[in-house]
Design an enzyme around this catalytic site. Sequence first.
Site, PDB file in Angstrom:
ATOM      1  N   ARG A 137       0.838  -1.200   0.000  1.00 32.48           N
ATOM      2  CA  ARG A 137       0.000   0.000   0.000  1.00 32.48           C
ATOM      3  C   ARG A 137       0.873   1.250   0.000  1.00 32.48           C
ATOM      4  O   ARG A 137       1.750   1.403   0.840  1.00 32.48           O
ATOM      5  CB  ARG A 137      -0.937  -0.006   1.205  1.00 32.48           C
ATOM      6  CG  ARG A 137      -1.903  -1.188   1.155  1.00 32.48           C
ATOM      7  CD  ARG A 137      -2.818  -1.242   2.358  1.00 32.48           C
ATOM      8  NE  ARG A 137      -3.651  -2.442   2.298  1.00 32.48           N
ATOM      9  CZ  ARG A 137      -4.960  -2.450   2.420  1.00 32.48           C
ATOM     10  NH1 ARG A 137      -5.601  -1.330   2.645  1.00 32.48           N
ATOM     11  NH2 ARG A 137      -5.639  -3.579   2.352  1.00 32.48           N
ATOM     12  N   SER A 163     -23.041 -12.591  13.551  1.00 32.76           N
ATOM     13  CA  SER A 163     -22.421 -11.571  12.727  1.00 32.76           C
ATOM     14  C   SER A 163     -22.511 -11.923  11.248  1.00 32.76           C
ATOM     15  O   SER A 163     -22.205 -13.054  10.858  1.00 32.76           O
ATOM     16  CB  SER A 163     -20.947 -11.428  13.140  1.00 32.76           C
ATOM     17  OG  SER A 163     -20.259 -10.493  12.339  1.00 32.76           O
ATOM     18  N   SER A 216     -19.504  -1.560   1.968  1.00 27.21           N
ATOM     19  CA  SER A 216     -18.775  -0.517   1.259  1.00 27.21           C
ATOM     20  C   SER A 216     -17.967  -1.000   0.064  1.00 27.21           C
ATOM     21  O   SER A 216     -17.561  -0.184  -0.763  1.00 27.21           O
ATOM     22  CB  SER A 216     -17.841   0.208   2.224  1.00 27.21           C
ATOM     23  OG  SER A 216     -16.860  -0.668   2.742  1.00 27.21           O
ATOM     24  N   HIS A 229     -21.819   3.892   5.875  1.00 30.56           N
ATOM     25  CA  HIS A 229     -21.820   4.262   4.460  1.00 30.56           C
ATOM     26  C   HIS A 229     -23.214   4.653   3.975  1.00 30.56           C
ATOM     27  O   HIS A 229     -23.457   4.694   2.764  1.00 30.56           O
ATOM     28  CB  HIS A 229     -21.264   3.118   3.615  1.00 30.56           C
ATOM     29  CG  HIS A 229     -19.797   2.909   3.813  1.00 30.56           C
ATOM     30  ND1 HIS A 229     -18.834   3.645   3.169  1.00 30.56           N
ATOM     31  CD2 HIS A 229     -19.126   2.062   4.636  1.00 30.56           C
ATOM     32  CE1 HIS A 229     -17.634   3.268   3.562  1.00 30.56           C
ATOM     33  NE2 HIS A 229     -17.778   2.297   4.448  1.00 30.56           N
ATOM     34  N   THR A 232     -20.963   7.181  11.349  1.00 34.61           N
ATOM     35  CA  THR A 232     -19.719   7.949  11.324  1.00 34.61           C
ATOM     36  C   THR A 232     -20.012   9.393  10.961  1.00 34.61           C
ATOM     37  O   THR A 232     -21.018   9.692  10.309  1.00 34.61           O
ATOM     38  CB  THR A 232     -18.719   7.358  10.320  1.00 34.61           C
ATOM     39  OG1 THR A 232     -17.486   8.061  10.408  1.00 34.61           O
ATOM     40  CG2 THR A 232     -19.246   7.457   8.900  1.00 34.61           C
ATOM     41  N   LYS A 267     -17.656  10.517   6.817  1.00 38.58           N
ATOM     42  CA  LYS A 267     -17.935  10.210   5.417  1.00 38.58           C
ATOM     43  C   LYS A 267     -18.919  11.236   4.867  1.00 38.58           C
ATOM     44  O   LYS A 267     -18.505  12.327   4.490  1.00 38.58           O
ATOM     45  CB  LYS A 267     -18.409   8.766   5.288  1.00 38.58           C
ATOM     46  CG  LYS A 267     -17.277   7.773   5.640  1.00 38.58           C
ATOM     47  CD  LYS A 267     -17.679   6.347   5.488  1.00 38.58           C
ATOM     48  CE  LYS A 267     -16.486   5.410   5.604  1.00 38.58           C
ATOM     49  NZ  LYS A 267     -15.774   5.468   6.909  1.00 38.58           N
ATOM     50  N   THR A 275     -10.137   7.515  26.514  1.00 35.34           N
ATOM     51  CA  THR A 275      -9.527   8.212  25.390  1.00 35.34           C
ATOM     52  C   THR A 275      -9.939   9.677  25.396  1.00 35.34           C
ATOM     53  O   THR A 275     -11.039  10.022  25.850  1.00 35.34           O
ATOM     54  CB  THR A 275      -9.918   7.562  24.047  1.00 35.34           C
ATOM     55  OG1 THR A 275      -9.120   8.110  23.000  1.00 35.34           O
ATOM     56  CG2 THR A 275     -11.379   7.791  23.721  1.00 35.34           C
ATOM     57  N   THR A 281      -8.795  -6.370   2.135  1.00 32.52           N
ATOM     58  CA  THR A 281     -10.029  -5.594   2.137  1.00 32.52           C
ATOM     59  C   THR A 281     -11.125  -6.326   1.377  1.00 32.52           C
ATOM     60  O   THR A 281     -12.306  -6.286   1.763  1.00 32.52           O
ATOM     61  CB  THR A 281      -9.776  -4.208   1.520  1.00 32.52           C
ATOM     62  OG1 THR A 281      -8.693  -3.576   2.218  1.00 32.52           O
ATOM     63  CG2 THR A 281     -11.004  -3.331   1.643  1.00 32.52           C
TER      64      THR A 281
END
Length: 401
Positions: free
Chosen positions: A21, A134, A186, A214, A242, A245, A274, A360
């Site tokens: 990559r 799942s 996606s 998405h 999210t 996007k 965090t 991916t």
Amino acid sequence: MDFDDFFKARIDALHAEGRYRVFADLERRCGSFPRAYDHRIGAEVTVWCSNDYLGMGQHPLVLAAMAEELRGSGAGAGGTRNISGTSHAHVLLERELAALHGSEAALVFTSGFVANEAALSTLAASMPGMVVLSDQMNHASMIAGIRHSGAEKLIFRHNDPDDLARLLASLPAARPKLVCFESVYSMDGDIAPIAELCDVAERFGAMTYLDEVHAVGLYGPHGGGIAERDGVAHRLTVIQGTLAKAFGVMGGYVAGSALMCDFLRGHAPGFIFTSAMPPLLAAGARAAVRHLRESQTERAAHQERVATVKRRLAEAGLPVKANQSHIVPVMIGDAAHCRLASDLLLREHQIYVQPINYPTVPRGTERLRLTPTPLHSDADIGHLVEALAQIWQQLDLCKVA
């Protein structure tokens, strides 16, 4: 052990397989999207693979909200929200997100990946005897959260309510169950049968967890995603989304009942430990969500551009994987050719499209993943199609008969 030798061998293997990559050294230029300056080739390029689906990352309302919050609150959040990081911008954003999904509450995380990992690992680990069901094509962030929970996991066939029912029927009725799936996948761009999956989950008393990353901003009368479009948002236990996007900023969130969000706020390590999202990002995201809850302009233009790109590619005989979403996968099926096609697009045509290779997508399904936006012009589309047709001939790639 020579650690550098180990690292080099693994990197060499990626090069040999055509899967190494390379980061694009791009400089986005506000007001010029989808153009960007590529520092590798020293030229302006047209970006065809951004997840800033609607160009909201440069919308004047978003920029103004962020600039105002920056001047008022400064750059950072000051720490974790439990100690020093909760700002009024976070509170307002969570109210906006709850309203978007018609839910009682929402909880914001620093990214969509963190939201999935933290929420799923906490929900599944906290309930004794929990089993997670799942979809086999779920995103890596969902898989990470489920694995981290340590709960038993069963995988059902992709978008298959009957297989989900078969698995649920094999479990004790009293055992807690969580069904996890996405709305828009996606890479292939296919859409889940949300209502049918909810029918099955409800029949067996299972909770449901829907990843809409998405889809939020892009579908539904107010941008609430596929669940809003299909009128089933109220049937889901958790909706995850999210802000990075279609909303063009950064961050992730979950929406659902006030009790569920409060439970995660007090138990999810990925939230508790965090630093909080900077207030300026929260303000920008809220501006994007508020705008897209009211405006249909961006969604309508987006759908028209997607349809035009798919039609033009099909007319050129290029192998586009059919779907009902905004994702446009142009199939190649070989990692090395996929990388080469991407390189040729960039260096000969000033078009940036990142190759999508294993892990991916499965080996043999490598592709270029196009994401048209409302800001791609007819000339941009024409240039893209001509360049792809030329490269398909140059590399002797398969076309549609």
